[in-house]
Design a protein around this motif. Structure first.
Motif, PDB file in Angstrom:
ATOM      1  N   GLY A  96      20.616 -18.252  35.289  1.00  0.00           N
ATOM      2  CA  GLY A  96      19.568 -18.414  34.281  1.00  0.00           C
ATOM      3  C   GLY A  96      18.733 -17.151  34.086  1.00  0.00           C
ATOM      4  O   GLY A  96      18.005 -17.025  33.115  1.00  0.00           O
ATOM      5  N   THR A  97      18.852 -16.182  35.006  1.00  0.00           N
ATOM      6  CA  THR A  97      18.039 -14.961  34.901  1.00  0.00           C
ATOM      7  C   THR A  97      18.320 -14.215  33.606  1.00  0.00           C
ATOM      8  O   THR A  97      17.432 -13.680  32.958  1.00  0.00           O
ATOM      9  CB  THR A  97      18.347 -14.001  36.076  1.00  0.00           C
ATOM     10  N   ALA A  98      19.602 -14.189  33.246  1.00  0.00           N
ATOM     11  CA  ALA A  98      20.017 -13.391  32.100  1.00  0.00           C
ATOM     12  C   ALA A  98      19.720 -14.087  30.768  1.00  0.00           C
ATOM     13  O   ALA A  98      19.929 -13.489  29.710  1.00  0.00           O
ATOM     14  CB  ALA A  98      21.507 -13.094  32.207  1.00  0.00           C
ATOM     15  N   GLU A  99      19.198 -15.285  30.836  1.00  0.00           N
ATOM     16  CA  GLU A  99      18.973 -16.091  29.628  1.00  0.00           C
ATOM     17  C   GLU A  99      18.212 -15.293  28.550  1.00  0.00           C
ATOM     18  O   GLU A  99      17.123 -14.777  28.801  1.00  0.00           O
ATOM     19  CB  GLU A  99      18.123 -17.314  30.011  1.00  0.00           C
ATOM     20  N   GLY A 100      18.827 -15.176  27.401  1.00  0.00           N
ATOM     21  CA  GLY A 100      18.167 -14.509  26.270  1.00  0.00           C
ATOM     22  C   GLY A 100      18.130 -12.993  26.362  1.00  0.00           C
ATOM     23  O   GLY A 100      17.470 -12.345  25.553  1.00  0.00           O
ATOM     24  N   ILE A 101      18.806 -12.401  27.356  1.00  0.00           N
ATOM     25  CA  ILE A 101      18.772 -10.933  27.456  1.00  0.00           C
ATOM     26  C   ILE A 101      20.083 -10.360  26.934  1.00  0.00           C
ATOM     27  O   ILE A 101      21.148 -10.641  27.483  1.00  0.00           O
ATOM     28  CB  ILE A 101      18.575 -10.444  28.913  1.00  0.00           C
ATOM     29  N   PRO A 102      20.014  -9.552  25.869  1.00  0.00           N
ATOM     30  CA  PRO A 102      21.250  -8.974  25.329  1.00  0.00           C
ATOM     31  C   PRO A 102      21.939  -8.052  26.339  1.00  0.00           C
ATOM     32  O   PRO A 102      21.260  -7.406  27.151  1.00  0.00           O
ATOM     33  CB  PRO A 102      20.772  -8.176  24.115  1.00  0.00           C
ATOM     34  N   GLY A 103      23.301  -7.985  26.278  1.00  0.00           N
ATOM     35  CA  GLY A 103      24.163  -7.296  27.253  1.00  0.00           C
ATOM     36  C   GLY A 103      23.679  -5.991  27.853  1.00  0.00           C
ATOM     37  O   GLY A 103      23.399  -5.921  29.045  1.00  0.00           O
ATOM     38  N   ARG A 104      23.590  -4.927  27.010  1.00  0.00           N
ATOM     39  CA  ARG A 104      23.262  -3.628  27.571  1.00  0.00           C
ATOM     40  C   ARG A 104      21.837  -3.596  28.130  1.00  0.00           C
ATOM     41  O   ARG A 104      21.526  -2.917  29.089  1.00  0.00           O
ATOM     42  CB  ARG A 104      23.440  -2.549  26.513  1.00  0.00           C
TER      43      ARG A 104
END
Ligand code: SAM
Length: 400
Positions: A96-104
């Protein structure tokens, strides 16, 4: 740091003629400012075909080697712009940490997160110009310490707070203006302040406020050096204040022109757009005797696909200029394409000054921290392909 600064300072001062001129405008004038001072360089540039220009542009190391023949000091300057890479092993991120964070962006945040955790001094965090607090979220999870995320936009504060609450993280978003006096209320002497890509004056303000509030540590990764309130750059350290180098806002944009080279599609699109703009400029000169440059707003990719004539009709409508009906658009497009390669050729020279200028600016910040009683360091926290704004300036207060 002082010796690096001096080397880069003289290098930039002595070579101003090469980096201050804007290739986009320079290619449209028939003047060559270097003709008088460096004929061999001009001859070499003129000998390059389009393919060689492209190769040199994509291979910075090769470009430096070639240009050192005509600008010998480039060799020493290049040796003084390199910094160690942060030793990263990776972070274990909960789901869930990466939620809403674009790739690069995620790669940048994780790398910066790991780098600041590695150098952490303090009992809590202050995340400056936090956006939705992506970095703060990682710091909170990994260190179990309180994070105050300070951000101008209320909507970002609200969505950041919601995500943090859902993930049960000890994060507190505070909406405010970094330049207001009330911003001082978010500081306390237990914090390690961090800023990922806070623009120009915003990160400068953080460094100054961190010092005045006696924070144990501050770590920034600067960007958008030209976003400043004054007309010209205001140096921070005494060594930069005594330098003869004056930087305007447009000079401060130069380091940012070092973008990540996009894929083939991005490259083709840029070439088309620049050729159209240059061709349109030639058309205005010849057909309407407009010699000064008329800035045309940005255009959607889909509109570019309509072709050059359509671009010219659109641009003249936006600029309220009337074009006649018997214009030979093809010939202006050919001129635009030729000027595009001329521009690319000229920017090869400016290209090798971008990083030295950026490092000059980074050293100004780091030396300022040293002068204020901090141990300062500069490192590269990620590969340039992830973000070319990959410098990390780090200060730890020296306890007396
Ligand atoms: C380039 S973004 C970086 C956001 C975040 N640190 C990141 O890397 O994702 C800069 C942020 O600064 C905020 N900002 C702009 N002006 C500000 C001000 N005067 N005070 C506080 N924050 C500001 C913007 O709203 C934006 O969220």
């Amino acid at each position: 740091m002082h010796s690096r600064f001096k080397i880069l300072d003289s290098f930039l001062l002595e070579h101003q003629i090469y980096w201050r001129s804007e290739p986009f405008h320079l290619c449209q004038t028939q003047q060559q400012p270097w003709k008088e001072v460096n004929r061999p360089l001009v001859d070499w540039l003129e000998s390059l075909d389009n393919e060689s220009i492209q190769t040199l542009k994509e291979q910075p190391q090769l470009l430096v080697e070639e240009l050192t023949r005509f600008l010998p000091e480039l060799d020493t300057a290049t040796q003084n712009i390199r910094f160690d890479n942060t030793a990263l092993v990776g972070l274990d991120l909960p789901r869930g940490t990466a939620e809403g964070i674009p790739g690069r962006k995620l790669n940048q945040i994780v790398a910066m997160g790991e780098a600041v955790l590695e150098h952490h001094h303090g009992k809590e965090w202050l995340e400056w110009c936090s956006g939705k607090g992506f970095l703060g979220r990682i710091l909170s999870q990994q260190s179990d310490q309180k994070v105050t995320s300070f951000e101008w936009q209320q909507s970002l504060c609200e969505s950041g707070q919601k995500i943090a609450d859902d993930q049960k993280l000890a994060m507190n978003f505070v909406q405010g203006d970094a330049f207001s006096e009330s911003a001082d209320h978010v500081f306390n002497s237990n914090q390690h302040a961090v800023a990922l890509h806070a623009c120009g004056d915003l990160h400068v303000e953080l460094v100054k406020k961190s010092v005045s509030h006696g924070l144990p540590a501050v770590t920034i990764s600067p960007c958008c050096y030209h976003l400043i309130r004054d007309e010209n750059y205001q140096a921070m350290s005494s060594i930069a204040k005594s330098s003869a180098l004056m930087l305007s806002k447009s000079d401060l944009r130069i380091p940012l022109q070092e973008t990540v080279t996009g894929g083939e599609r991005v490259k083709r699109h840029r070439q088309l757009e620049m050729s159209y703009r240059l061709g349109f400029s030639q058309l205005l000169k010849a057909e309407l005797s407009i010699d000064e440059y008329i800035p045309v707003p940005s255009i959607k990719k889909s509109e570019l696909a309509e072709g050059f004539e359509s671009f010219c009709r659109w641009a003249s409508e936006v600029k309220e200029l009337s074009l006649g009906s018997d214009i030979d658009f093809d010939s202006y497009l050919i001129q635009g394409e030729a000027l595009f390669w001329e521009m690319e050729k000229l920017s090869l020279v400016q290209q090798v000054f971008r990083r030295p200028l950026e490092i000059w600016l980074a050293l100004d910040r780091a030396i300022y921290l040293q002068e204020q009683g901090y141990e300062a360091s500069i490192e590269e926290f990620c590969e340039r392909s992830i973000t070319p704004r990959n410098l990390l300036i780090h200060g730890v207060k020296i306890e007396r």
